[in-house]
Design a protein around this motif. Sequence first.
Motif, PDB file in Angstrom:
ATOM      1  N   UNK A 168       0.841  -1.206   0.000  1.00 18.97           N
ATOM      2  CA  UNK A 168       0.000   0.000   0.000  1.00 18.97           C
ATOM      3  C   UNK A 168       0.873   1.251   0.000  1.00 18.97           C
ATOM      4  N   UNK A 169       1.913   1.250   0.826  1.00 22.08           N
ATOM      5  CA  UNK A 169       2.809   2.408   0.877  1.00 22.08           C
ATOM      6  C   UNK A 169       3.514   2.630  -0.458  1.00 22.08           C
ATOM      7  N   UNK A 170       3.951   1.553  -1.102  1.00 24.07           N
ATOM      8  CA  UNK A 170       4.613   1.695  -2.412  1.00 24.07           C
ATOM      9  C   UNK A 170       3.639   2.193  -3.479  1.00 24.07           C
ATOM     10  N   UNK A 171       2.416   1.686  -3.461  1.00 24.22           N
ATOM     11  CA  UNK A 171       1.404   2.166  -4.413  1.00 24.22           C
ATOM     12  C   UNK A 171       1.092   3.636  -4.161  1.00 24.22           C
ATOM     13  N   UNK A 172       0.989   4.008  -2.891  1.00 29.03           N
ATOM     14  CA  UNK A 172       0.751   5.411  -2.551  1.00 29.03           C
ATOM     15  C   UNK A 172       1.901   6.287  -3.028  1.00 29.03           C
ATOM     16  N   UNK A 173       3.126   5.819  -2.839  1.00 25.45           N
ATOM     17  CA  UNK A 173       4.292   6.602  -3.265  1.00 25.45           C
ATOM     18  C   UNK A 173       4.272   6.820  -4.775  1.00 25.45           C
ATOM     19  N   UNK A 174       3.882   5.800  -5.525  1.00 21.77           N
ATOM     20  CA  UNK A 174       3.784   5.949  -6.981  1.00 21.77           C
ATOM     21  C   UNK A 174       2.710   6.972  -7.343  1.00 21.77           C
ATOM     22  N   UNK A 175       1.566   6.901  -6.683  1.00 17.46           N
ATOM     23  CA  UNK A 175       0.501   7.884  -6.930  1.00 17.46           C
ATOM     24  C   UNK A 175       0.969   9.286  -6.545  1.00 17.46           C
ATOM     25  N   UNK A 176       1.682   9.386  -5.425  1.00 21.11           N
ATOM     26  CA  UNK A 176       2.198  10.684  -4.969  1.00 21.11           C
ATOM     27  C   UNK A 176       3.137  11.290  -6.007  1.00 21.11           C
ATOM     28  N   UNK A 177       3.976  10.450  -6.607  1.00 20.10           N
ATOM     29  CA  UNK A 177       4.899  10.940  -7.640  1.00 20.10           C
ATOM     30  C   UNK A 177       4.110  11.486  -8.831  1.00 20.10           C
ATOM     31  N   UNK A 178       3.006  10.841  -9.166  1.00 20.91           N
ATOM     32  CA  UNK A 178       2.154  11.345 -10.243  1.00 20.91           C
ATOM     33  C   UNK A 178       1.506  12.672  -9.862  1.00 20.91           C
ATOM     34  N   UNK A 179       1.124  12.810  -8.585  1.00 25.38           N
ATOM     35  CA  UNK A 179       0.576  14.096  -8.125  1.00 25.38           C
ATOM     36  C   UNK A 179       1.611  15.203  -8.302  1.00 25.38           C
ATOM     37  N   UNK A 180       2.841  14.910  -7.922  1.00 26.67           N
ATOM     38  CA  UNK A 180       3.907  15.907  -8.058  1.00 26.67           C
ATOM     39  C   UNK A 180       4.074  16.288  -9.524  1.00 26.67           C
ATOM     40  N   UNK A 181       4.124  15.288 -10.402  1.00 28.10           N
ATOM     41  CA  UNK A 181       4.288  15.571 -11.830  1.00 28.10           C
ATOM     42  C   UNK A 181       3.120  16.410 -12.353  1.00 28.10           C
ATOM     43  N   UNK A 182       1.913  16.068 -11.958  1.00 28.61           N
ATOM     44  CA  UNK A 182       0.746  16.852 -12.369  1.00 28.61           C
ATOM     45  C   UNK A 182       0.792  18.267 -11.815  1.00 28.61           C
ATOM     46  N   UNK A 183       1.222  18.388 -10.569  1.00 27.87           N
ATOM     47  CA  UNK A 183       1.337  19.712  -9.960  1.00 27.87           C
ATOM     48  C   UNK A 183       2.375  20.569 -10.659  1.00 27.87           C
ATOM     49  N   UNK A 184       3.502  19.970 -11.020  1.00 27.45           N
ATOM     50  CA  UNK A 184       4.543  20.700 -11.753  1.00 27.45           C
ATOM     51  C   UNK A 184       3.997  21.169 -13.097  1.00 27.45           C
ATOM     52  N   UNK A 185       3.289  20.273 -13.776  1.00 30.27           N
ATOM     53  CA  UNK A 185       2.713  20.642 -15.070  1.00 30.27           C
ATOM     54  C   UNK A 185       1.745  21.819 -14.908  1.00 30.27           C
ATOM     55  N   UNK A 186       0.859  21.731 -13.913  1.00 31.09           N
ATOM     56  CA  UNK A 186      -0.124  22.788 -13.674  1.00 31.09           C
ATOM     57  C   UNK A 186       0.561  24.104 -13.310  1.00 31.09           C
ATOM     58  N   UNK A 187       1.575  24.017 -12.487  1.00 31.67           N
ATOM     59  CA  UNK A 187       2.321  25.198 -12.046  1.00 31.67           C
ATOM     60  C   UNK A 187       2.964  25.882 -13.252  1.00 31.67           C
ATOM     61  N   UNK A 188       3.624  25.080 -14.077  1.00 30.25           N
ATOM     62  CA  UNK A 188       4.296  25.641 -15.257  1.00 30.25           C
ATOM     63  C   UNK A 188       3.297  26.135 -16.305  1.00 30.25           C
ATOM     64  N   UNK A 189       2.212  25.408 -16.491  1.00 25.26           N
ATOM     65  CA  UNK A 189       1.207  25.799 -17.481  1.00 25.26           C
ATOM     66  C   UNK A 189       0.449  27.053 -17.044  1.00 25.26           C
ATOM     67  N   UNK A 190       0.515  27.368 -15.766  1.00 21.32           N
ATOM     68  CA  UNK A 190      -0.227  28.515 -15.246  1.00 21.32           C
ATOM     69  C   UNK A 190       0.608  29.758 -15.060  1.00 21.32           C
TER      70      UNK A 190
END
Length: 140
Positions: free
Chosen positions: A87-109
């Motif tokens: 569960x922790x490893x799956x969460x960490x993978x999802x968290x990394x995707x959140x970071x990538x999405x956040x970076x994209x949103x930050x840069x796109x904005x």
Amino acid sequence: MDPWQRQVSLARATIAWSVVSTAVGAPLAARGDDFWRAFGRQQVGWAAVDVGVVVVAGALRKRRMRRSGNPYAPTVLQRERRVLRRVLLANAAADALYVAGGVWLWRAGRDRPARAGAGAGIVVQGAFLCVHDTVQALRG
């Protein structure tokens, strides 16, 4: 380590992070500046979701303990450790995707402060959770 107690400890750490996120985010969410208002809203929103996850995870933990017969039987403890790590490893993978999405949103904005602030807020929350979940998973 007792996986049942470890889950309680992880829940406490998540609640503490939620308190900090809310304490930082609530005043920022009330600001007039679009970037900081969006950033603050992300902090408060993620804190609320994190608390919800802790509540549901706690209820599921109690149910698994009840249904296991003997929650401290070696096979049950071993299984619970494996499940927690996955569960922790799956969460960490999802968290990394959140970071990538956040970076994209930050840069796109760049020309849209509210979008950039939301992205920055997602990066902060996702990064904390990614580090936290990864470290806990690696602890075994």
